[in-house]
Design an enzyme around this catalytic site. Sequence first.
Site, PDB file in Angstrom:
ATOM      1  CB  CYS A  95      -9.367   5.799  -2.674  1.00 57.13           C
ATOM      2  SG  CYS A  95     -10.019   6.979  -1.481  1.00 57.13           S
ATOM      3  CB  CYS A 151       6.825   0.040  -3.885  1.00 55.76           C
ATOM      4  SG  CYS A 151       7.792  -0.990  -4.995  1.00 55.76           S
ATOM      5  CB  VAL A 170      13.473  -2.241  -5.441  1.00 54.59           C
ATOM      6  CG1 VAL A 170      14.479  -2.265  -4.309  1.00 54.59           C
ATOM      7  CG2 VAL A 170      14.178  -2.368  -6.782  1.00 54.59           C
ATOM      8  NE  ARG A 171      10.109   2.027  -3.481  1.00 53.70           N
ATOM      9  CZ  ARG A 171       9.271   3.001  -3.749  1.00 53.70           C
ATOM     10  NH1 ARG A 171       9.043   3.937  -2.871  1.00 53.70           N
ATOM     11  NH2 ARG A 171       8.650   3.056  -4.905  1.00 53.70           N
ATOM     12  CB  CYS A 205     -10.022   3.698   1.697  1.00 57.96           C
ATOM     13  SG  CYS A 205     -10.863   4.528   0.349  1.00 57.96           S
TER      14      CYS A 205
END
Length: 105
Positions: free
Chosen positions: A93, A45, A50-51, A100
Amino acid sequence: MARNGVSFITGAQLLSLRRRPNIAVIDISDLIQTVKQKDTLVFHCALSQVRGPTCARRLASYLEEVKEDVGIKDILVLERGFNGWESSGRPVCRCTDIPCKAHNL
Protein backbone atom coordinates in the site's frame (compact mmCIF):
# COMPACT_ATOMS: atom_id res chain seq x y z
CA MET A 1 31.62 14.17 18.89
CA ALA A 2 31.16 10.71 17.35
CA ARG A 3 30.79 7.50 19.35
CA ASN A 4 30.37 4.16 17.61
CA GLY A 5 29.60 5.88 14.31
CA VAL A 6 27.02 8.18 15.90
CA SER A 7 27.60 11.92 15.99
CA PHE A 8 26.30 14.09 18.80
CA ILE A 9 24.98 17.63 18.41
CA THR A 10 24.34 20.28 21.01
CA GLY A 11 20.93 21.70 21.82
CA ALA A 12 21.92 24.94 20.09
CA GLN A 13 22.86 23.03 16.94
CA LEU A 14 19.54 21.20 17.02
CA LEU A 15 17.67 24.48 17.32
CA SER A 16 19.45 25.75 14.22
CA LEU A 17 18.18 22.71 12.29
CA ARG A 18 14.57 22.79 13.50
CA ARG A 19 13.15 24.59 10.47
CA ARG A 20 14.62 22.13 7.98
CA PRO A 21 11.85 20.04 6.42
CA ASN A 22 14.03 16.94 6.19
CA ILE A 23 14.85 16.43 9.88
CA ALA A 24 13.19 14.04 12.30
CA VAL A 25 13.79 13.99 16.03
CA ILE A 26 13.02 10.56 17.45
CA ASP A 27 12.45 9.87 21.11
CA ILE A 28 13.17 6.19 21.74
CA SER A 29 10.80 6.19 24.73
CA ASP A 30 7.98 7.21 22.35
CA LEU A 31 8.86 4.23 20.16
CA ILE A 32 8.78 1.93 23.17
CA GLN A 33 5.38 3.31 24.23
CA THR A 34 4.04 2.81 20.70
CA VAL A 35 5.01 -0.86 20.65
CA LYS A 36 4.41 -1.63 24.31
CA GLN A 37 1.25 -3.63 23.69
CA LYS A 38 2.85 -5.68 20.90
CA ASP A 39 4.67 -8.95 21.55
CA THR A 40 6.35 -9.22 18.13
CA LEU A 41 8.14 -6.53 16.13
CA VAL A 42 9.29 -7.02 12.54
CA PHE A 43 11.92 -4.64 11.17
CA HIS A 44 12.73 -4.18 7.50
CA CYS A 45 14.36 -1.84 5.04
CA ALA A 46 14.73 -2.21 1.28
CA LEU A 47 16.77 -5.43 1.45
CA SER A 48 16.96 -6.10 5.22
CA GLN A 49 20.70 -6.45 5.02
CA VAL A 50 21.90 -3.46 7.05
CA ARG A 51 19.40 -0.88 8.29
CA GLY A 52 16.57 -3.20 9.34
CA PRO A 53 18.83 -5.64 11.21
CA THR A 54 20.81 -2.78 12.77
CA CYS A 55 17.66 -1.15 14.14
CA ALA A 56 16.39 -4.49 15.43
CA ARG A 57 19.70 -5.18 17.23
CA ARG A 58 19.80 -1.67 18.69
CA LEU A 59 16.28 -1.95 20.05
CA ALA A 60 17.06 -5.37 21.53
CA SER A 61 20.21 -3.94 23.18
CA TYR A 62 18.27 -0.98 24.53
CA LEU A 63 15.62 -3.22 26.05
CA GLU A 64 18.32 -5.34 27.68
CA GLU A 65 19.95 -2.22 29.15
CA VAL A 66 16.82 -0.72 30.66
CA LYS A 67 15.60 -4.09 31.94
CA GLU A 68 12.00 -2.97 31.51
CA ASP A 69 9.48 -5.63 30.53
CA VAL A 70 7.44 -4.01 27.79
CA GLY A 71 5.96 -7.30 26.63
CA ILE A 72 8.04 -7.70 23.48
CA LYS A 73 8.91 -11.36 23.06
CA ASP A 74 10.19 -11.45 19.48
CA ILE A 75 12.20 -8.94 17.46
CA LEU A 76 12.42 -10.12 13.87
CA VAL A 77 13.85 -8.91 10.55
CA LEU A 78 11.95 -9.48 7.29
CA GLU A 79 14.11 -11.63 5.01
CA ARG A 80 14.78 -10.01 1.63
CA GLY A 81 13.27 -6.77 2.97
CA PHE A 82 10.56 -4.68 1.38
CA ASN A 83 11.93 -5.24 -2.13
CA GLY A 84 11.67 -9.01 -1.71
CA TRP A 85 8.18 -8.68 -0.25
CA GLU A 86 7.00 -6.59 -3.17
CA SER A 87 8.73 -8.63 -5.89
CA SER A 88 7.08 -11.82 -4.64
CA GLY A 89 3.66 -10.26 -5.28
CA ARG A 90 2.65 -9.59 -1.70
CA PRO A 91 0.32 -6.64 -1.01
CA VAL A 92 1.84 -3.17 -0.91
CA CYS A 93 0.00 0.00 0.00
CA ARG A 94 1.33 3.43 -0.85
CA CYS A 95 -1.34 5.38 1.03
CA THR A 96 -0.39 7.90 3.69
CA ASP A 97 -2.97 6.78 6.27
CA ILE A 98 -1.53 5.72 9.60
CA PRO A 99 -2.48 3.01 10.19
CA CYS A 100 -3.11 1.96 6.61
CA LYS A 101 -6.80 1.59 5.89
CA ALA A 102 -6.41 0.21 2.35
CA HIS A 103 -5.13 -3.27 3.16
CA ASN A 104 -5.56 -5.76 5.92
CA LEU A 105 -2.29 -7.65 5.64
